[in-house]
Design a protein around this motif. Structure first.
Motif, PDB file in Angstrom:
ATOM      1  N   SER A  92      -7.923 -21.390   7.895  1.00 20.01           N
ATOM      2  CA  SER A  92      -7.607 -21.219   6.477  1.00 20.01           C
ATOM      3  C   SER A  92      -8.744 -20.585   5.690  1.00 20.01           C
ATOM      4  O   SER A  92      -8.610 -20.376   4.475  1.00 20.01           O
ATOM      5  N   GLN A 102      -8.147 -17.788   3.209  1.00 19.54           N
ATOM      6  CA  GLN A 102      -7.542 -18.029   1.906  1.00 19.54           C
ATOM      7  C   GLN A 102      -8.565 -18.414   0.841  1.00 19.54           C
ATOM      8  O   GLN A 102      -8.204 -18.619  -0.323  1.00 19.54           O
ATOM      9  N   VAL A 142      -3.810 -24.111  11.788  1.00 17.00           N
ATOM     10  CA  VAL A 142      -3.600 -24.651  10.443  1.00 17.00           C
ATOM     11  C   VAL A 142      -2.328 -25.485  10.406  1.00 17.00           C
ATOM     12  O   VAL A 142      -1.341 -25.184  11.078  1.00 17.00           O
TER      13      VAL A 142
END
Length: 214
Positions: free
Chosen positions: A71, A74, A105
């Motif tokens: 992640s 992001q 994730v």
């Protein structure tokens, strides 16, 4: 090697993108108290190497594979992240073995409060179902947690008030993703069993004849 006991929440100061990579600069304090170049710091559970630092921030390179499978892709300037230094040989082992090598994730499906606990249900990819064990360990965004409910590829964990305050997981909302790392011991056991089975000859009629059983 890490334990999954988060030391502090840092803040992303800047992101320098490359063609398929990036360099993260993160504001921190506790994890920098004894930092040296080349040290390992887990950022949301991802083991990164310190490339430079000052008294209140450090920078680390993120490889293309890490970007695609975690992640971290992001993150934006201002994002809050869990931070943990690698375990010292004389340190307390308060969580479980966490390598910082994230498996993938998981998606938050539901959050609910039960008395002083925050229950969070998450969905993981189907391939990781064999590693999901009731009362087993899992690292979410680098936080060592106990699975207390398993439903196929969904798990439910519970955050005590301290974890709600000291980690980023409690602040994430339904639909957001978190890094997960399954129990390392479970993966090793499965790997050994699979290899042992693949190396064992099948018990066929020809096998029995060849070895004098028929």
């Amino acid at each position: 090697m890490f334990t999954g006991i988060i030391e502090e929440i840092g803040s992303v100061k800047s992101i320098q993108p490359g063609a398929q990579s990036m360099t993260l600069t993160i504001a921190a304090s506790t994890v920098l108290s004894d930092v040296r170049l080349g040290d390992s710091i887990a950022v949301n559970g991802v083991c990164l190497t310190v490339k430079d630092f000052t008294k209140d921030q450090f920078s680390a390179d993120v490889m293309p594979e890490t970007i695609s499978s975690t992640s971290l892709r992001q993150l934006t300037a201002g994002s809050r992240v869990n931070l943990e230094r690698a375990l010292a040989a004389n340190g307390r082992f308060g969580g479980h073995f966490v390598t910082g090598h994230v498996d993938g994730v998981a998606t938050i499906r539901q959050k609910r409060t039960v008395d002083n606990a925050l229950y969070i249900r998450l969905s993981l990819p189907e391939a990781y179902a064999p590693y999901l064990l009731k009362k087993g360990s899992i690292a979410l965004d680098g936080t060592s947690l106990t699975i207390f409910e398993v439903d196929q590829t969904d798990i439910t964990i519970s955050l005590i008030p301290h974890s709600q305050e000291m980690t980023v997981l409690a602040k994430k909302q339904q639909g957001e993703v978190v890094n997960f790392e399954c129990d390392m011991l479970a993966k090793y056991v499965e790997n050994m069993l699979v290899k042992r089975e693949s190396n064992s000859p099948s018990v066929t009629e020809d096998f029995l004849k060849q070895h004098g059983f028929m």
